[in-house]
Motif scaffolding. Structure first.
Motif, PDB file in Angstrom:
ATOM      1  N   HIS A 168       0.649  -1.061   0.193  1.00  0.00           N
ATOM      2  CA  HIS A 168      -0.083   0.000  -0.056  1.00  0.00           C
ATOM      3  C   HIS A 168       1.386   1.171  -0.062  1.00  0.00           C
ATOM      4  O   HIS A 168       1.858   1.367   0.649  1.00  0.00           O
ATOM      5  N   ASP A 207       3.080   2.469   3.671  1.00  0.00           N
ATOM      6  CA  ASP A 207       3.755   1.258   3.994  1.00  0.00           C
ATOM      7  C   ASP A 207       4.972   1.928   4.220  1.00  0.00           C
ATOM      8  O   ASP A 207       5.624   0.977   5.747  1.00  0.00           O
ATOM      9  N   HIS A 223      -0.461  -7.355   3.319  1.00  0.00           N
ATOM     10  CA  HIS A 223       0.613  -7.196   3.780  1.00  0.00           C
ATOM     11  C   HIS A 223       1.951  -8.426   4.217  1.00  0.00           C
ATOM     12  O   HIS A 223       3.051  -8.555   4.078  1.00  0.00           O
ATOM     13  N   GLN A 275       4.967  -4.299  10.806  1.00  0.00           N
ATOM     14  CA  GLN A 275       3.621  -3.281  11.052  1.00  0.00           C
ATOM     15  C   GLN A 275       2.957  -3.539  12.136  1.00  0.00           C
ATOM     16  O   GLN A 275       3.557  -3.110  13.477  1.00  0.00           O
TER      17      GLN A 275
END
Ligand SMILES: [Zn+2]
Length: 242
Positions: free
Chosen positions: A13, A16, A114, A155
């Motif tokens: 994305h 990110d 992800h 993340q």
């Protein structure tokens, strides 16, 4: 267009890359490295904003970071796969820009995009080095190329990093690049009648900050970014370790 990059961040994305490693990107540019970002999708399924808004935000973030290249592969947000067709698209990019180091999404995370993007990169980085996989750029056969290091970001899900990098001097640049995504993260100037999300509250930016502080604390600096890796690192000299 730039034809060789030292460090290439390939994440799913737009935003990110800034969230995961904006400080790492800015630091290596300051060290004279050529750095690029390739976004796999335009983030068109995001609750807030739109693909067009996110394109503009990504361009502004790229300008703030000072990267040499930003490309978007236009894969389908939410529905891209780690399959042969998608692997070949990524292999073409790796062979075109021949980075020494690649940073991907996290492969342990709450967001399935992800994880899938991280796995896609893991496979594509390896396969890119195999000479019998033939790819073309502008009708010319590409040379095989395997980056010497693939690092995975950390993340939403907490993962113990294998390596942390001091980004104290580049923290403000990272935060400015994140805040360029006004539709995604809390920003006083963004006014739209859209639902709040997990990442659009002021608290989310506090979480980003506390993660940076926490990783910094491990190595005695103010802010750091952390990564995982599936291989063992070597170091020339023990005294270079922080
Ligand atoms: Zn994401």
């Amino acid at each position: 267009m730039v034809n060789k990059l030292d460090l290439l961040v390939i994440t799913v994305h737009p935003d990110d890359a800034e969230l995961c490693c904006g400080g790492t990107i800015a630091k290596h540019i300051a060290l004279g490295k050529k750095v690029g970002i390739v976004d796999l999708t335009r983030g068109e399924l995001g609750t807030r904003g739109s693909a067009e808004i996110r394109d503009e935000e990504a361009e502004e973030a790229a300008r703030l970071l000072g990267i040499s290249l930003r490309l978007n592969l236009g894969m389908r947000d939410g529905f891209f796969r780690n399959d042969e067709a998608h692997q070949l698209e990524v292999i073409r990019i790796i062979r075109q820009f021949r980075p020494e180091i690649v940073i991907s999404n996290a492969t342990v995370d709450r967001h399935p995009d992800h994880i899938r993007a991280g796995d896609l990169l893991n496979d594509a980085v390896f396969l890119s080095g195999l000479r019998k996989i033939e790819t073309h750029f502008e009708s010319v056969i590409q040379e095989p190329h395997r980056p010497r290091l693939l690092l995975q970001s950390i993340q939403d899900t907490y993962v113990k990093p294998d390596i942390v990098l001091d980004v104290t001097d580049y923290w403000d640049t990272k935060i400015a690049a994140i805040r360029a995504y006004k539709s995604q993260f809390f920003h006083e100037e963004y006014e739209a009648d859209e639902p709040q999300t997990y990442i659009s509250t002021p608290q989310f930016l506090e979480i980003v900050k506390s993660r940076g502080l926490e990783y910094g604390k491990y190595i005695g600096v103010q802010y750091a970014e952390g990564f995982t890796c599936r291989r063992i690192f070597g170091v020339e000299n023990l005294f270079n370790l922080k």
